[in-house]
Design a protein around this motif. Structure first.
Motif, PDB file in Angstrom:
ATOM      1  N   LEU A 100       0.840  -1.207   0.000  1.00 48.51           N
ATOM      2  CA  LEU A 100       0.000   0.000   0.000  1.00 48.51           C
ATOM      3  C   LEU A 100       0.875   1.256   0.000  1.00 48.51           C
ATOM      4  O   LEU A 100       0.568   2.238  -0.692  1.00 48.51           O
ATOM      5  N   ALA A 101       1.936   1.222   0.788  1.00 51.61           N
ATOM      6  CA  ALA A 101       2.844   2.381   0.814  1.00 51.61           C
ATOM      7  C   ALA A 101       3.463   2.588  -0.567  1.00 51.61           C
ATOM      8  O   ALA A 101       3.570   3.719  -1.050  1.00 51.61           O
ATOM      9  N   SER A 106       0.690   3.677  -3.274  1.00 54.24           N
ATOM     10  CA  SER A 106       0.149   5.018  -3.028  1.00 54.24           C
ATOM     11  C   SER A 106       1.224   6.080  -3.248  1.00 54.24           C
ATOM     12  O   SER A 106       0.934   7.276  -3.186  1.00 54.24           O
ATOM     13  N   GLY A 107       2.462   5.653  -3.460  1.00 52.87           N
ATOM     14  CA  GLY A 107       3.554   6.619  -3.658  1.00 52.87           C
ATOM     15  C   GLY A 107       3.904   7.367  -2.384  1.00 52.87           C
ATOM     16  O   GLY A 107       4.423   8.484  -2.432  1.00 52.87           O
ATOM     17  N   ALA A 108       3.643   6.749  -1.229  1.00 51.40           N
ATOM     18  CA  ALA A 108       3.907   7.420   0.050  1.00 51.40           C
ATOM     19  C   ALA A 108       5.400   7.713   0.205  1.00 51.40           C
ATOM     20  O   ALA A 108       6.256   6.908  -0.168  1.00 51.40           O
ATOM     21  N   LEU A 137      -3.355   8.207   2.981  1.00 50.85           N
ATOM     22  CA  LEU A 137      -4.020   6.963   3.401  1.00 50.85           C
ATOM     23  C   LEU A 137      -3.881   6.807   4.908  1.00 50.85           C
ATOM     24  O   LEU A 137      -2.817   7.076   5.469  1.00 50.85           O
ATOM     25  N   ILE A 138      -4.967   6.360   5.538  1.00 49.63           N
ATOM     26  CA  ILE A 138      -4.918   6.021   6.969  1.00 49.63           C
ATOM     27  C   ILE A 138      -5.341   4.566   7.105  1.00 49.63           C
ATOM     28  O   ILE A 138      -6.444   4.199   6.702  1.00 49.63           O
ATOM     29  N   VAL A 139      -4.450   3.741   7.645  1.00 53.03           N
ATOM     30  CA  VAL A 139      -4.771   2.335   7.909  1.00 53.03           C
ATOM     31  C   VAL A 139      -4.842   2.152   9.424  1.00 53.03           C
ATOM     32  O   VAL A 139      -3.937   2.592  10.144  1.00 53.03           O
ATOM     33  N   VAL A 140      -5.917   1.545   9.892  1.00 47.40           N
ATOM     34  CA  VAL A 140      -6.079   1.301  11.333  1.00 47.40           C
ATOM     35  C   VAL A 140      -6.229  -0.201  11.547  1.00 47.40           C
ATOM     36  O   VAL A 140      -7.095  -0.839  10.928  1.00 47.40           O
ATOM     37  N   ASP A 141      -5.405  -0.743  12.437  1.00 41.45           N
ATOM     38  CA  ASP A 141      -5.418  -2.194  12.648  1.00 41.45           C
ATOM     39  C   ASP A 141      -6.425  -2.602  13.722  1.00 41.45           C
ATOM     40  O   ASP A 141      -6.843  -1.785  14.548  1.00 41.45           O
ATOM     41  N   ASN A 142      -6.809  -3.854  13.674  1.00 41.05           N
ATOM     42  CA  ASN A 142      -7.606  -4.519  14.735  1.00 41.05           C
ATOM     43  C   ASN A 142      -8.985  -3.896  14.920  1.00 41.05           C
ATOM     44  O   ASN A 142      -9.327  -3.441  16.023  1.00 41.05           O
TER      45      ASN A 142
END
Ligand code: SAM
Length: 210
Positions: free
Chosen positions: A41-42, A45-47, A149-154
């Motif tokens: 994803l990183a 997304s070109g982060a 992008l914001i990824v949140v786990d669990n």
């Protein structure tokens, strides 16, 4: 089977997982597949500037650092100095120490110091104390570039998030954050449930609008 067939976890990442066990840390890092997804994803997304909340031994951090490549940077926030120390050694062993900054302290204390910096972030990974998820989401929005992008786990808490008990502060923290995500005018969000080495789990992915 997936890890073996897809060659997902190399010896460096396997050693990070081992280092956490040896140091007596809880085995709560992302799965190998989830780590790889973060890296991908990183990359797609070109982060270039990643902010992670919750380092542990640095398993997800190394995946993110690989995803952004040599010119990218990852800042990772960790409460426990012992975790930070193990993580730093792992970053050196992984050959990515130059692109990672570890900031030690409670994230709600250290996040305000980042607001004073000029740089903003185009990728977030939130994976710390779930009780503070909504506050971390608000901080991510404050520090994000448009399109981040914001990824949140669990995000499932083994299903407890569906109807959190009043005293289940973790499930309630996740549920409140999901409701905030759904209501927020700058966010578009998908919630993905997973079954794997971490049981019934899941993560949310959001894109920050302008
Ligand atoms: C689930 S682990 C992180 C796993 C890591 N992201 C990975 O997948 O390799 C959560 C980490 O967050 C840290 N943590 C807990 N509360 C925190 C807080 N208030 N501020 C910063 N870090 C915190 C814990 O010490 C722990 O190392």
């Amino acid at each position: 089977m997936f890890n073996r067939v897809l060659h997902t976890e190399d010896s460096v990442l396997a050693a990070v997982r081992e280092s956490a066990i040896t140091a007596g840390m809880p085995a709560i890092e992302v799965s190998a597949q989830h780590g790889k997804l973060l890296s991908l994803l990183a990359t797609v997304s070109g982060a270039t500037r990643v902010l992670e909340i919750g380092t542990l031994a640095g398993y997800s951090t190394i995946n993110l650092a690989r995803g952004v490549g040599e010119s990218g940077r990852v800042s990772t926030l960790e409460y426990d100095p012992r975790h930070a120390e193990v993580a730093r050694a792992n970053f050196a062993a992984a050959g990515v120490v130059d692109r990672i900054e570890v900031i030690v302290g409670a994230a709600l204390d250290t996040l305000p110091t980042l607001a004073g910096r000029a740089e903003r972030y185009d990728f977030f990974f939130i994976d710390a104390d779930k009780e503070n998820n909504s506050a971390y989401l608000e901080w991510a929005l404050r520090l994000a570039t448009p399109g981040a992008l914001i990824v949140v786990d669990n995000i499932t808490r083994m299903g407890r998030v569906l109807d959190p008990a009043p005293d289940d502060l973790q499930a309630r923290g996740v549920r409140d954050m999901l409701e905030l995500m759904g209501a927020h005018p700058r966010l578009q969000t998908a919630a993905i449930q997973t079954v794997g080495t971490k049981g019934w789990d899941g993560f949310a992915v959001a894109v920050v609008g302008s």
